[in-house]
Design a protein around this motif. Structure first.
Motif, PDB file in Angstrom:
ATOM      1  N   PHE A 362       0.835  -1.197   0.000  1.00 53.23           N
ATOM      2  CA  PHE A 362       0.000   0.000   0.000  1.00 53.23           C
ATOM      3  C   PHE A 362       0.876   1.255   0.000  1.00 53.23           C
ATOM      4  O   PHE A 362       0.627   2.200  -0.764  1.00 53.23           O
ATOM      5  N   ALA A 363       1.915   1.269   0.848  1.00 52.95           N
ATOM      6  CA  ALA A 363       2.803   2.429   0.919  1.00 52.95           C
ATOM      7  C   ALA A 363       3.549   2.638  -0.396  1.00 52.95           C
ATOM      8  O   ALA A 363       3.735   3.775  -0.845  1.00 52.95           O
ATOM      9  N   ALA A 364       3.966   1.541  -1.038  1.00 49.65           N
ATOM     10  CA  ALA A 364       4.662   1.665  -2.315  1.00 49.65           C
ATOM     11  C   ALA A 364       3.754   2.259  -3.382  1.00 49.65           C
ATOM     12  O   ALA A 364       4.193   3.065  -4.216  1.00 49.65           O
ATOM     13  N   ALA A 365       2.471   1.878  -3.356  1.00 47.38           N
ATOM     14  CA  ALA A 365       1.520   2.437  -4.318  1.00 47.38           C
ATOM     15  C   ALA A 365       1.340   3.938  -4.091  1.00 47.38           C
ATOM     16  O   ALA A 365       1.306   4.724  -5.049  1.00 47.38           O
ATOM     17  N   LEU A 366       1.242   4.353  -2.831  1.00 48.49           N
ATOM     18  CA  LEU A 366       1.104   5.782  -2.538  1.00 48.49           C
ATOM     19  C   LEU A 366       2.355   6.558  -2.933  1.00 48.49           C
ATOM     20  O   LEU A 366       2.266   7.693  -3.402  1.00 48.49           O
ATOM     21  N   ASP A 367       3.528   5.946  -2.747  1.00 46.96           N
ATOM     22  CA  ASP A 367       4.769   6.620  -3.136  1.00 46.96           C
ATOM     23  C   ASP A 367       4.765   6.932  -4.631  1.00 46.96           C
ATOM     24  O   ASP A 367       5.241   7.993  -5.062  1.00 46.96           O
ATOM     25  N   GLY A 368       4.232   6.001  -5.415  1.00 42.67           N
ATOM     26  CA  GLY A 368       4.178   6.240  -6.849  1.00 42.67           C
ATOM     27  C   GLY A 368       3.207   7.336  -7.238  1.00 42.67           C
ATOM     28  O   GLY A 368       3.388   8.016  -8.251  1.00 42.67           O
ATOM     29  N   ILE A 369       2.173   7.501  -6.431  1.00 43.92           N
ATOM     30  CA  ILE A 369       1.149   8.511  -6.732  1.00 43.92           C
ATOM     31  C   ILE A 369       1.579   9.890  -6.247  1.00 43.92           C
ATOM     32  O   ILE A 369       1.458  10.885  -6.965  1.00 43.92           O
ATOM     33  N   TYR A 370       2.095   9.941  -5.021  1.00 50.94           N
ATOM     34  CA  TYR A 370       2.394  11.229  -4.392  1.00 50.94           C
ATOM     35  C   TYR A 370       3.870  11.586  -4.500  1.00 50.94           C
ATOM     36  O   TYR A 370       4.510  11.955  -3.510  1.00 50.94           O
ATOM     37  N   ALA A 371       4.418  11.503  -5.686  1.00 52.72           N
ATOM     38  CA  ALA A 371       5.794  11.943  -5.912  1.00 52.72           C
ATOM     39  C   ALA A 371       5.792  13.441  -6.193  1.00 52.72           C
ATOM     40  O   ALA A 371       4.864  13.971  -6.814  1.00 52.72           O
ATOM     41  N   PRO A 372       6.813  14.173  -5.752  1.00 56.34           N
ATOM     42  CA  PRO A 372       6.895  15.607  -6.081  1.00 56.34           C
ATOM     43  C   PRO A 372       6.927  15.808  -7.587  1.00 56.34           C
ATOM     44  O   PRO A 372       7.333  14.906  -8.340  1.00 56.34           O
ATOM     45  N   PRO A 373       6.505  16.965  -8.075  1.00 52.51           N
ATOM     46  CA  PRO A 373       6.538  17.223  -9.522  1.00 52.51           C
ATOM     47  C   PRO A 373       7.927  16.983 -10.102  1.00 52.51           C
ATOM     48  O   PRO A 373       8.938  17.371  -9.505  1.00 52.51           O
ATOM     49  N   ALA A 374       7.963  16.333 -11.254  1.00 51.06           N
ATOM     50  CA  ALA A 374       9.245  15.939 -11.846  1.00 51.06           C
ATOM     51  C   ALA A 374      10.150  17.134 -12.123  1.00 51.06           C
ATOM     52  O   ALA A 374      11.379  17.013 -12.076  1.00 51.06           O
ATOM     53  N   HIS A 375       9.571  18.299 -12.407  1.00 48.66           N
ATOM     54  CA  HIS A 375      10.368  19.471 -12.790  1.00 48.66           C
ATOM     55  C   HIS A 375      10.362  20.547 -11.708  1.00 48.66           C
ATOM     56  O   HIS A 375      10.462  21.735 -12.008  1.00 48.66           O
ATOM     57  N   TRP A 376      10.263  20.127 -10.433  1.00 49.17           N
ATOM     58  CA  TRP A 376      10.207  21.112  -9.354  1.00 49.17           C
ATOM     59  C   TRP A 376      11.460  21.993  -9.316  1.00 49.17           C
ATOM     60  O   TRP A 376      11.393  23.171  -8.965  1.00 49.17           O
ATOM     61  N   ALA A 377      12.619  21.421  -9.689  1.00 47.76           N
ATOM     62  CA  ALA A 377      13.870  22.185  -9.597  1.00 47.76           C
ATOM     63  C   ALA A 377      13.892  23.371 -10.549  1.00 47.76           C
ATOM     64  O   ALA A 377      14.627  24.344 -10.313  1.00 47.76           O
ATOM     65  N   GLU A 378      13.092  23.325 -11.612  1.00 47.16           N
ATOM     66  CA  GLU A 378      13.067  24.437 -12.561  1.00 47.16           C
ATOM     67  C   GLU A 378      12.455  25.697 -11.949  1.00 47.16           C
ATOM     68  O   GLU A 378      12.665  26.803 -12.449  1.00 47.16           O
ATOM     69  N   LEU A 379      11.677  25.531 -10.883  1.00 50.70           N
ATOM     70  CA  LEU A 379      11.068  26.681 -10.207  1.00 50.70           C
ATOM     71  C   LEU A 379      12.038  27.370  -9.258  1.00 50.70           C
ATOM     72  O   LEU A 379      11.766  28.484  -8.796  1.00 50.70           O
ATOM     73  N   VAL A 380      13.144  26.711  -8.935  1.00 51.01           N
ATOM     74  CA  VAL A 380      14.123  27.280  -8.007  1.00 51.01           C
ATOM     75  C   VAL A 380      15.022  28.230  -8.779  1.00 51.01           C
ATOM     76  O   VAL A 380      15.828  27.804  -9.616  1.00 51.01           O
ATOM     77  N   THR A 381      14.889  29.517  -8.521  1.00 50.01           N
ATOM     78  CA  THR A 381      15.715  30.516  -9.214  1.00 50.01           C
ATOM     79  C   THR A 381      17.125  30.514  -8.641  1.00 50.01           C
ATOM     80  O   THR A 381      17.379  29.960  -7.553  1.00 50.01           O
ATOM     81  N   ASP A 382      18.042  31.155  -9.352  1.00 49.80           N
ATOM     82  CA  ASP A 382      19.416  31.233  -8.859  1.00 49.80           C
ATOM     83  C   ASP A 382      19.505  32.012  -7.550  1.00 49.80           C
ATOM     84  O   ASP A 382      20.425  31.801  -6.759  1.00 49.80           O
ATOM     85  N   GLY A 383      18.553  32.894  -7.304  1.00 48.09           N
ATOM     86  CA  GLY A 383      18.573  33.670  -6.070  1.00 48.09           C
ATOM     87  C   GLY A 383      17.820  33.029  -4.923  1.00 48.09           C
ATOM     88  O   GLY A 383      17.819  33.555  -3.813  1.00 48.09           O
ATOM     89  N   THR A 384      17.174  31.884  -5.155  1.00 45.72           N
ATOM     90  CA  THR A 384      16.418  31.213  -4.095  1.00 45.72           C
ATOM     91  C   THR A 384      17.363  30.543  -3.112  1.00 45.72           C
ATOM     92  O   THR A 384      18.256  29.779  -3.508  1.00 45.72           O
ATOM     93  N   VAL A 385      17.189  30.818  -1.833  1.00 50.52           N
ATOM     94  CA  VAL A 385      17.996  30.161  -0.805  1.00 50.52           C
ATOM     95  C   VAL A 385      17.591  28.689  -0.738  1.00 50.52           C
ATOM     96  O   VAL A 385      16.419  28.358  -0.611  1.00 50.52           O
ATOM     97  N   VAL A 386      18.574  27.811  -0.832  1.00 53.84           N
ATOM     98  CA  VAL A 386      18.327  26.367  -0.765  1.00 53.84           C
ATOM     99  C   VAL A 386      18.720  25.824   0.601  1.00 53.84           C
ATOM    100  O   VAL A 386      17.967  25.091   1.235  1.00 53.84           O
ATOM    101  N   CYS A 387      19.918  26.186   1.059  1.00 53.42           N
ATOM    102  CA  CYS A 387      20.379  25.798   2.393  1.00 53.42           C
ATOM    103  C   CYS A 387      20.203  26.999   3.313  1.00 53.42           C
ATOM    104  O   CYS A 387      20.936  27.992   3.200  1.00 53.42           O
ATOM    105  N   ARG A 388      19.224  26.916   4.193  1.00 54.11           N
ATOM    106  CA  ARG A 388      18.916  28.058   5.052  1.00 54.11           C
ATOM    107  C   ARG A 388      20.005  28.291   6.100  1.00 54.11           C
ATOM    108  O   ARG A 388      20.289  29.422   6.474  1.00 54.11           O
TER     109      ARG A 388
END
Length: 484
Positions: A362-388
């Protein structure tokens, strides 16, 4: 009682409680060590005593299961089979020729060192939230989804007045419904996953109708409180000067990219955001346990590859409270048999093993469904703080790869200091790996939490003193629990 083998269970969530009860019931002396003031973990988190609530109107999941666990723990505490150490923050577990020593810091200020010696150790350290960065995510008012839930459950406090709940994962549903039921205005639930994916994975999901019914109850709660649900959407930016005032969300296409001309702005003072969970593996790695990807490896008995060490619950892979209970029961039974010198009887946990197998599917099935968007890194601008902690930006991470030739997370860390701060990469590790194009691995540090230098110096001094003067080994009985 002192002749019984001694097991130290670290973590008092569902897995740790189930393991404690099983081990105590089958002959072990158990010390249950937990950082919280009360047992229960995040899933069964109880209101703080200072809140003074007799019947808090906040959602608590699995109340019947919690009541059974609480009653069982109370019985074993009264019988002297279990010692419960509250507010004890374990920072390292030491392997010794004759067993193990769990080193902890006592109290909210975490200043007083405590040692717990045991014949075996069971790690039930749970997991922590994964939050991916985006422009504005460091603004005051942006909190982790689980953090918002903890404020509500533990402190009976609302994180804000107008809330957007966003990200992906099953946790978002109880967070949104809980905040709405407690009086918050939930402006939107923004889920990046596609609900239609549930229909495409019917076998493992249909095998657990109770969980589907629970999800239906949450959905009904959202309708009752008129919470707008935006599926296949994501937060692309948080706005505000000194604190959060609004977020911009956008629709996602089938590939996980932002669809043009779909951005909309939602006014809010709080954003509760989360992208799933990651296992706590720090103590296991300090012991030398094998880690597969981001989770601790465990066999059919929940044993790690280090003799005398068991692991159960989210630390072996995120799967929810029901799976944690099954794994904890098996681990406790196995520890009781192994530490007593007996051969474990698998029939004793056959029912739990069956539940474990189904819940893992059941958990493996949910992992496949609720994965973060494949292109999430494209939203991170060069000025976005990554390591706070170290204020490392997305641009610095990208330059470390493209200009300086970094090919793994460790090299990025050395070149940028990302992951060298207070959290030791636990918060930013996933983001750094994603931006660098590297596989995600478990964050690893020498200790599970920051430790004052004075504590380290004292620990080393005490070890030398005990080795030189074994007759003084019980000089600090208030700080050691090996003889209880």
């Amino acid at each position: 009682m002192t002749e019984r083998p001694h097991l130290a269970v670290i973590g008092a969530g569902p897995a740790g409680l189930a393991a404690t009860l099983a081990a105590a019931r089958h002959g072990l002396r158990v010390t249950l060590i937990d950082a919280a003031p009360e047992a229960g973990g995040q899933f069964h988190r109880q209101p703080a005593t200072a809140a003074g609530a007799r019947r808090p109107r906040t959602p608590h999941h699995g109340r019947r299961a919690w009541e059974r666990l609480r009653a069982g723990l109370d019985r074993h505490l009264a019988a002297g089979h279990v010692t419960h150490l509250r507010d004890h923050h374990v920072w390292f577990v030491q392997r010794r020729p004759d067993g193990f020593t769990a080193h902890a810091l006592l109290g909210p200020e975490q200043e007083r060192p405590v040692e717990v010696r045991a014949d075996g150790v069971l790690l039930a350290t749970g997991g922590y939230e994964k939050v991916l960065p985006f422009p504005g995510w460091t603004l005051p008012g942006v909190v982790a989804a689980g953090g918002a839930q903890a404020m509500l459950k533990g402190g009976l406090v609302l994180p804000g007045r107008t809330v957007v709940v966003a990200g992906t994962g099953p946790l978002l549903l109880p967070v949104a419904t809980g905040l709405a039921a407690a009086g918050d205005r939930v402006a939107a639930l923004v889920e990046s996953a596609d609900p239609r994916a549930l229909v495409r994975r019917p076998p493992p999901l249909a095998a657990h109708p109770a969980k589907l019914a629970e999800a239906a109850r949450y959905a009904a709660g959202l309708l009752r409180h008129r919470v707008r649900t935006l599926a296949r959407h994501t937060v692309v930016e948080a706005h505000g000067d000194e604190r959060l005032t609004a977020v911009t969300v956008a629709a996602l296409d089938a590939a996980g990219q932002v669809r043009p001309d779909t951005r909309r702005r939602i006014d809010c003072d709080t954003l509760a955001v989360g992208h799933g969970m990651l296992p706590h593996t720090d103590l296991a790695q300090g012991l030398g346990c094998r880690v597969d990807g981001v989770a601790v490896h465990a066999d059919d008995e929940q044993r790690t590859d280090v003799p005398g060490v068991w692991a159960a619950g989210e630390t072996t892979g995120i799967g929810g409270a029901a799976l944690a209970l099954a794994e904890g029961h098996i681990a406790g039974r196995s520890a009781a048999a192994r530490l007593s010198g007996a051969v474990p009887e698998p029939l004793g946990w056959a029912a739990a093993a069956g539940r474990r197998a189904g819940l893992r599917r059941f958990a493996a099935a949910l992992d496949g469904i609720y994965a973060p968007p494949a292109h999430w890194a494209e939203l991170v601008t060069d000025g976005t703080v990554v390591c706070r902690c170290e204020e490392v930006t997305g641009g610095a991470v990208r330059r470390a790869v493209t200009e300086l030739g970094a090919g793994d997370v460790r090299t990025v860390k050395l070149l940028t200091r990302a992951g060298m701060g207070w959290c030791q990469g636990r918060m930013c590790g996933t983001a750094v790996a994603g931006l660098a194009g590297c596989p995600e691995t478990a964050a690893r540090g020498p200790f599970a939490r920051p430790v004052p230098l004075g504590v380290l110096a004292r620990a080393g001094h005490d070890e030398e003193r005990r080795d030189d003067h074994p007759e003084d080994q019980d000089a600090h009985p208030d700080e050691r629990y090996d003889a209880q």
